[in-house]
Motif scaffolding. Structure first.
Motif, mmCIF file in Angstrom:
data_model
loop_
_atom_site.group_PDB
_atom_site.id
_atom_site.type_symbol
_atom_site.label_atom_id
_atom_site.label_comp_id
_atom_site.label_asym_id
_atom_site.label_seq_id
_atom_site.Cartn_x
_atom_site.Cartn_y
_atom_site.Cartn_z
ATOM 1 N N ALA A 125 -1.038 16.848 -4.656
ATOM 2 C CA ALA A 125 -1.747 15.569 -4.744
ATOM 3 C C ALA A 125 -1.426 14.865 -6.056
ATOM 4 O O ALA A 125 -1.040 13.696 -6.081
ATOM 5 C CB ALA A 125 -3.247 15.799 -4.626
ATOM 6 N N SER A 126 -1.563 15.612 -7.142
ATOM 7 C CA SER A 126 -1.352 15.042 -8.455
ATOM 8 C C SER A 126 0.092 14.554 -8.611
ATOM 9 O O SER A 126 0.338 13.458 -9.124
ATOM 10 C CB SER A 126 -1.693 16.117 -9.487
ATOM 11 N N HIS A 127 1.030 15.360 -8.132
ATOM 12 C CA HIS A 127 2.437 14.974 -8.245
ATOM 13 C C HIS A 127 2.723 13.705 -7.425
ATOM 14 O O HIS A 127 3.404 12.797 -7.895
ATOM 15 C CB HIS A 127 3.338 16.123 -7.795
ATOM 16 N N SER A 128 2.184 13.651 -6.208
ATOM 17 C CA SER A 128 2.414 12.471 -5.365
ATOM 18 C C SER A 128 1.790 11.232 -6.000
ATOM 19 O O SER A 128 2.360 10.138 -5.936
ATOM 20 C CB SER A 128 1.868 12.687 -3.951
ATOM 21 N N GLY A 129 0.619 11.407 -6.631
ATOM 22 C CA GLY A 129 -0.029 10.278 -7.306
ATOM 23 C C GLY A 129 0.845 9.718 -8.411
ATOM 24 O O GLY A 129 0.992 8.498 -8.561
ATOM 25 N N ILE A 130 1.459 10.610 -9.162
ATOM 26 C CA ILE A 130 2.321 10.183 -10.263
ATOM 27 C C ILE A 130 3.565 9.459 -9.730
ATOM 28 O O ILE A 130 3.973 8.419 -10.260
ATOM 29 C CB ILE A 130 2.687 11.395 -11.157
ATOM 30 N N LEU A 131 4.136 9.966 -8.632
ATOM 31 C CA LEU A 131 5.309 9.312 -8.039
ATOM 32 C C LEU A 131 4.948 7.944 -7.457
ATOM 33 O O LEU A 131 5.722 6.990 -7.562
ATOM 34 C CB LEU A 131 5.936 10.201 -6.960
ATOM 35 N N ALA A 132 3.749 7.853 -6.863
ATOM 36 C CA ALA A 132 3.287 6.557 -6.348
ATOM 37 C C ALA A 132 3.146 5.576 -7.506
ATOM 38 O O ALA A 132 3.570 4.422 -7.412
ATOM 39 C CB ALA A 132 1.951 6.726 -5.621
ATOM 40 N N ALA A 133 2.571 6.065 -8.616
ATOM 41 C CA ALA A 133 2.361 5.207 -9.783
ATOM 42 C C ALA A 133 3.689 4.688 -10.340
ATOM 43 O O ALA A 133 3.816 3.507 -10.679
ATOM 44 C CB ALA A 133 1.608 5.992 -10.856
ATOM 45 N N LYS A 134 4.677 5.569 -10.428
ATOM 46 C CA LYS A 134 5.985 5.145 -10.959
ATOM 47 C C LYS A 134 6.579 4.050 -10.077
ATOM 48 O O LYS A 134 7.200 3.105 -10.570
ATOM 49 C CB LYS A 134 6.938 6.347 -11.015
ATOM 50 N N ILE A 183 0.804 -1.219 0.000
ATOM 51 C CA ILE A 183 0.000 0.000 0.000
ATOM 52 C C ILE A 183 0.842 1.276 0.000
ATOM 53 O O ILE A 183 1.935 1.321 0.587
ATOM 54 C CB ILE A 183 -0.995 0.010 1.194
ATOM 55 N N LEU A 184 0.325 2.292 -0.713
ATOM 56 C CA LEU A 184 0.942 3.624 -0.771
ATOM 57 C C LEU A 184 -0.137 4.650 -0.477
ATOM 58 O O LEU A 184 -1.310 4.405 -0.748
ATOM 59 C CB LEU A 184 1.486 3.871 -2.175
ATOM 60 N N VAL A 185 0.246 5.784 0.070
ATOM 61 C CA VAL A 185 -0.738 6.827 0.387
ATOM 62 C C VAL A 185 -0.360 8.106 -0.353
ATOM 63 O O VAL A 185 0.798 8.537 -0.307
ATOM 64 C CB VAL A 185 -0.785 7.095 1.912
ATOM 65 N N ALA A 186 -1.358 8.727 -1.020
ATOM 66 C CA ALA A 186 -1.065 9.926 -1.813
ATOM 67 C C ALA A 186 -2.112 11.023 -1.602
ATOM 68 O O ALA A 186 -3.226 10.760 -1.153
ATOM 69 C CB ALA A 186 -0.998 9.559 -3.301
ATOM 70 N N GLY A 187 -1.738 12.230 -1.917
ATOM 71 C CA GLY A 187 -2.671 13.371 -1.879
ATOM 72 C C GLY A 187 -3.061 13.787 -0.471
ATOM 73 O O GLY A 187 -2.263 13.703 0.449
ATOM 74 N N ASP A 188 -4.305 14.240 -0.314
ATOM 75 C CA ASP A 188 -4.811 14.654 0.993
ATOM 76 C C ASP A 188 -4.712 13.523 2.016
ATOM 77 O O ASP A 188 -4.525 13.765 3.206
ATOM 78 C CB ASP A 188 -6.291 15.072 0.890
ATOM 79 N N ALA A 189 -4.881 12.297 1.560
ATOM 80 C CA ALA A 189 -4.777 11.136 2.453
ATOM 81 C C ALA A 189 -3.415 11.115 3.132
ATOM 82 O O ALA A 189 -3.274 10.645 4.257
ATOM 83 C CB ALA A 189 -4.996 9.851 1.665
ATOM 84 N N ALA A 190 -2.401 11.648 2.449
ATOM 85 C CA ALA A 190 -1.051 11.727 3.002
ATOM 86 C C ALA A 190 -0.778 13.121 3.587
ATOM 87 O O ALA A 190 0.358 13.454 3.895
ATOM 88 C CB ALA A 190 -0.030 11.390 1.923
ATOM 89 N N ALA A 191 -1.842 13.923 3.715
ATOM 90 C CA ALA A 191 -1.752 15.293 4.282
ATOM 91 C C ALA A 191 -0.828 16.188 3.460
ATOM 92 O O ALA A 191 -0.227 17.117 3.992
ATOM 93 C CB ALA A 191 -1.315 15.270 5.739
#
Lengths: 92, 432
Positions: B322-331, B299-307
């Motif tokens: 949020a968007s940037h963290s989502g992309i890094l999680a995806a990579k 599991i990974l946490v991104a965006g507001d969920a990760a504060a």
């Protein structure tokens, strides 16, 4: 502006099953009751006469304020409405 | 419903859709789970989307494709009391050119568009499905259970992008059960309808230019501020107030909003506007100090969920982080698939990536900002000081003028005290 009007401008699909349930015995023992003034949708009402907290879920904006400010962990259930139910923002 | 995917993303907001889109483009079979009837139905924010450089890499013609309202060419701050206001504003031609520096948008439109782009890339979007729990096998997250549409979804890895209260991160043991109301604010917003020409005239705008303004001193002494953003033919106004301060004040957010809207300098900005919608949401404003565990087994946490929200008082950023963290999680997930390793250790690369990015660098750099925002004098005494000082500067009434430095000293002594002013200045200096 008549502030009462503001609450009529948001749409809801109301689930018959409440997504937030309170243990009102816990609320009766609370002297802060931050939920009553922090809830932006006026969902919480404290009755001084009955010494009882009432929560009405139909107008809940699912914002999370009560979940954050409750000091007594008075929720026997706090979850989001089942998929497809609850508040529906159209333009916000 | 019981289905298997290569990755599950919980929440089709900017973090979730950015993650799902990135994974799908890399060839993964991704489920994007959303509790609304459509993505964005449950989402709200003040109204200002900052420039998203990571999304511009995905869509080089972002501002042509995304459903945007206006681009922000003008930004301002207003210090306000019940009767007076002092306004500063910045406007530059460079914010009026592509790539624009920010936009006003509506989340139900914007989030829906971004999720649909993810679907075009091959993502399976599952609407009307609230995630109830994570599925654990040998202490590893291996999927989620959903209610609404009943069922279970399996995948070796889950990205929790389910917003500020992230129950997915909670169930996976990555965030603590309660929140500190000192680290949380609630935003409330009212949307008013006004013709485009009226908005253009009233705010000095042409074409699709937009105006973003923040207000200090409009929250009845409660920690927080106000905002006004111009959309194409509507105006978003609202307040963001810190929950600990609001709770202690006993005041309600809607009464504070009403008082804000009735302030005489503010009233005329909305004159003739018809109320369209009212909305509210909690915002994680604790900054760097409140970031939960960002990864676990599967599991990974991104965006507001990760504060991942940066509220410095100057810029209020969230969706871009949020968007940037989502992309890094995806990579990271794509790499994990290549190596077939979804362990905590493998997924730690997500945090390494975040640490190296501007997201964490900004949050770390401004980690003292929440401390500054807890100075209660900012919300009453300082706006009063500024407005009263300017009134003295401009007023001509037959008495001799006081020099501005003397005026500043007098006002500071009277309203906050020299010692407090120095300590506040130091806190602000360290924070910004």
């Amino acid at each position: 502006m008549n502030i009462d009007e503001i609450f009529d401008f948001t749409s809801f699909t109301i689930d018959r099953e409440p997504h937030i349930v309170l243990d009102d015995k816990v609320c009766a023992g609370c002297d802060v009751r931050g939920c009553t003034n922090c809830c932006p949708a006026r969902c919480y009402t404290w009755s001084e006469a009955e010494q009882k907290m009432t929560f009405v879920y139909d107008g809940c904006l699912e914002c999370g304020s009560c979940y954050v400010v409750c000091q007594r962990n008075a929720f026997t259930r706090w979850r989001y409405p089942r998929g497809g139910f609850g508040v529906s923002f159209r333009m916000t | 419903m019981s289905k298997e995917f290569q990755a599950i993303v919980v929440g089709a907001g900017p973090a979730g859709s950015s993650a799902a889109l990135t994974m799908a483009r890399a060839g993964l079979d991704v489920a994007l789970v959303e509790r609304g009837n459509f993505p964005g139905e449950k989402n709200m924010f003040g109204g200002l989307l900052h420039r998203m450089t990571s999304i511009e890499e995905v869509f080089p013609d972002f501002w042509e494709r995304a459903p945007l309202e206006r681009h922000i060419a003008k930004k301002g701050t207003t210090f306000m009391t019940d009767a007076a206001s002092f306004h500063v504003q910045h406007e530059t031609a460079s914010f009026d050119r592509t790539p624009y520096n920010g936009y006003t948008v509506f989340r139900p439109k914007f989030d829906r568009w971004l999720a649909e782009e993810a679907v075009k890339a091959g993502v399976t979007l599952i609407n009307r499905s609230t995630v109830e729990d994570v599925v654990l096998k040998n202490n590893r997250v291996q999927g989620v259970t959903i209610v609404g549409r009943q069922g279970k979804l399996s995948a070796p890895v889950v990205v929790a992008a389910d917003g500020v209260l992230s129950f997915t991160a909670l169930k996976a043991g990555l965030r603590r059960p309660g929140f500190n109301p000192d680290q949380m604010a609630v935003g409330i917003k009212a949307l008013f309808d006004l013709p485009k020409e009226v908005i253009d005239d009233r705010f000095g705008l042409v074409r699709d230019q937009g105006f973003a303004n923040e207000y200090v001193g409009c929250t009845g002494g409660v920690r927080g501020g106000g905002f006004l953003y111009t959309n194409y033919d509507t105006i978003s106004v609202g307040l963001v107030v810190h929950l600990s301060s609001l709770r202690a004040s006993g005041k309600t957010p809607y009464d504070l909003l009403n008082a804000f809207l009735e302030q005489p300098q503010f009233t005329k900005l909305l004159k003739g506007g018809r109320l369209m919608e009212y909305s509210a949401h909690v915002i994680p404003e604790g900054g760097y100090a409140m970031i939960p565990e960002l990864y676990g087994d599967g599991i990974l946490v991104a965006g507001d969920a990760a504060a991942l929200c940066n509220a410095t008082g100057v810029n209020l950023e969230g969706i871009n982080l949020a968007s940037h963290s989502g992309i890094l999680a995806a990579k990271t997930v794509v790499e994990a698939h290549a190596e077939n390793d979804f362990s905590r250790k493998a997924l730690k690369r997500y945090k390494d990536r975040l640490d190296l990015s501007w997201v964490m660098k900004d949050l770390k750099g401004f980690r003292n900002a929440p401390k500054m925002l807890h100075i209660d004098r900012i919300y009453n005494e300082y706006p009063e000081l500024v407005c009263s000082m300017m009134e003295h500067v401009y007023r001509i009434d037959g008495t001799p003028k006081v020099s501005i430095p003397k005026l500043i000293m007098r006002e500071v002594k009277e309203k906050v005290g020299i010692k407090n002013a120095f300590s506040d200045l130091l806190t602000a200096w360290r924070a910004l």
